[in-house]
Design a protein around this motif. Sequence first.
Motif, PDB file in Angstrom:
ATOM      1  N   LEU A 176     -21.060  28.190  22.163  1.00 32.06           N
ATOM      2  CA  LEU A 176     -20.485  29.252  21.549  1.00 32.06           C
ATOM      3  C   LEU A 176     -19.877  28.978  22.289  1.00 32.06           C
ATOM      4  N   LYS A 177     -19.869  29.198  24.161  1.00 30.95           N
ATOM      5  CA  LYS A 177     -18.685  29.218  25.050  1.00 30.95           C
ATOM      6  C   LYS A 177     -17.696  27.735  24.412  1.00 30.95           C
ATOM      7  N   PHE A 178     -18.029  26.443  24.037  1.00 26.55           N
ATOM      8  CA  PHE A 178     -16.923  25.798  23.707  1.00 26.55           C
ATOM      9  C   PHE A 178     -16.409  26.540  22.589  1.00 26.55           C
TER      10      PHE A 178
ATOM     11  N   THR B 220      -8.236  15.687  31.708  1.00 22.51           N
ATOM     12  CA  THR B 220      -6.582  15.658  30.709  1.00 22.51           C
ATOM     13  C   THR B 220      -6.083  17.256  31.440  1.00 22.51           C
ATOM     14  N   ALA B 221      -6.598  17.700  32.573  1.00 28.31           N
ATOM     15  CA  ALA B 221      -6.051  19.370  32.641  1.00 28.31           C
ATOM     16  C   ALA B 221      -6.257  20.057  32.235  1.00 28.31           C
ATOM     17  N   GLY B 222      -7.809  20.549  31.845  1.00 25.57           N
ATOM     18  CA  GLY B 222      -8.448  21.308  30.960  1.00 25.57           C
ATOM     19  C   GLY B 222      -7.670  21.304  29.895  1.00 25.57           C
ATOM     20  N   THR B 223      -6.854  20.242  29.436  1.00 22.78           N
ATOM     21  CA  THR B 223      -6.417  21.138  27.811  1.00 22.78           C
ATOM     22  C   THR B 223      -7.465  19.775  27.073  1.00 22.78           C
TER      23      THR B 223
ATOM     24  N   LEU C  62     -13.578  28.448  23.732  1.00 20.48           N
ATOM     25  CA  LEU C  62     -12.193  27.872  24.256  1.00 20.48           C
ATOM     26  C   LEU C  62     -11.651  27.277  23.560  1.00 20.48           C
ATOM     27  N   VAL C  63     -12.318  26.658  22.799  1.00 16.94           N
ATOM     28  CA  VAL C  63     -11.183  25.737  21.560  1.00 16.94           C
ATOM     29  C   VAL C  63     -10.495  26.397  20.442  1.00 16.94           C
TER      30      VAL C  63
END
Length: 588
Positions: A344-346, A303-306, A349-350
Amino acid sequence: MVNITIDDKKIEVLENTTILKAAELAGIWIPTMCYSEILEPYGVCRLCSVEIIRGKRSRIVTSCNYPVSEGLIVRTNSEKVKWIRNIIMELMLSRWPNVPVVKEMAQTLGVDKPRFVSLEIDEAADACILCGKCVNVCRDVVQANILAFEGTGIERKVVLPFGEQSEKCIVCGACAFVCPTGHIKIKSLEKERGAKVDFYLGPKTAINIPTLQAVPRVPVIDVESCIKMKTDGCGVCQTVCEPGAIDYTQKDEEVEIEVGQILVATGFQLIDVAQMPQYGYGRLDNVYTSLEFEHMLNSTGPTAGTIQCKDGSEPRAVAIVHCIGSRDENFHKYCSRVCCMYALKFAHLVKDRTTAEVYQFYIDMRAFGKGYEEFYNRLLDEGVNMIRGKVAEIREVPARNGSKPYLSVNCEDTLIGKFREIAVDMVILCPAFEPQADADSLKKILSINQSPDKFFLERHPKLDPVSTMTDGIFIAGCTQGPKDIPDSVAQASAAAARILSLISVGEVAVDPIKAEIASEYCSGCKICNNLCPYSAISFNEDKKVSEINAMLCKGCGTCVSACPSSAITGKGFTDRQILAELEGLLSV
């Protein structure tokens, strides 16, 4: 080399080059709808027709398969050629009026609308235009011969043998690849309800670089997908590889190397979340594991990072569920250690890439490392919702008022003492770390031990965390137990230092406490062979006695106590020595 003239432009090309190729080299465009670089040209569309002149004679030929010769004069845009192309284009446009490639070609050639009415009009945008590329690629390149033409004239169509799916079809997708209209489609099971999404990094083809960050950056051939390996057809990659680096005859081989020391770094695997049906993985859409979501976040991923749901929409709310299989009496009692921090990192980023609400469902937040607690507090400031409690079930709630269905996360919030149902569009599961599936067999090969959680056991958890009870064999990373990247790197560096220190010494001191076998008393019963925990005892078939490898023996005494004929003794601890010591004590 031969000299020819194309549209009053003199060029020199190799003999037997087709007119189409020669024109391409001269920068002259000739229209075609059935030509492909990988197929033998056969001029079925006739759009590539050109006029050739030899002396006083001229005639119309298809340029894709007509070879050049010395002195040939070619006209690609004469009035006769234009008239033929326009007639062909009008016939195609009348039969397939809505196919994009046909409409684009007609516009390029200046054909607005046909003057004819087709008796077999197909108004579908992905209609088959009978170019035959699929038939040719299946027959000539793949060599599977699955597709063929049936009928003549306007009744002509592409069919499967007897109209049934053939077992010879290897689902290579070559027919769909060359189809100019998209009439042939490859149905992906990923779009099925609840199907696991194949998150991958890098191009998904039969010959590819495994990931865009692979080291060394060398392409590999997937034997299970390669047409050459399946049918002995294709071979296109070998023809275009200038260095000639592709060799289809190479096979996997085992290489035996003599070494003095071994560093075991087999890593880990994630628990199979599908065995916990309450979480809906593999059954409900938009339920992903942490590794799958990590691939989605990668800029070179699918998804190219999306961050997006299965239907391509941005999620309104995201749930991150901790301890899937960890700290669980039914699966693994131990903590996987890294889940809290990558969860927590996820969440961060969300929050950074979307406007979605984020809910963290945890048992205990274990922010144990340097700066981890500060990162946890930062997430609280960003507005991440922390819910302390295990998730009982994830279920799909039907749509209302025409909206899409959503996922309901059912849990108990232990901080407020209430049962809660949280509506989200995406769920990210944090599975437990497990030892590799072949850890048991590797343990037997290397004669090393496993702890109750099946990870490899170190010699001492504090004083010697990188070595094992077998000299010369060291462990590092998640092969010893769940750990994050900094700890894995630190342990690997320590293990490498230990290995280098032994290499630099040149000679290694061996513990003198060993077991010995008196061959004259050995009956060859082989009891000791099966009992030795270090596989130090082998049976000599010629002498019919057991023998001990002194380098593997640790002097544990298991074989000494088990030998029924007392043929095995501990070096320095023989019965005669012990009795002599007792006599000396009693004589005082």
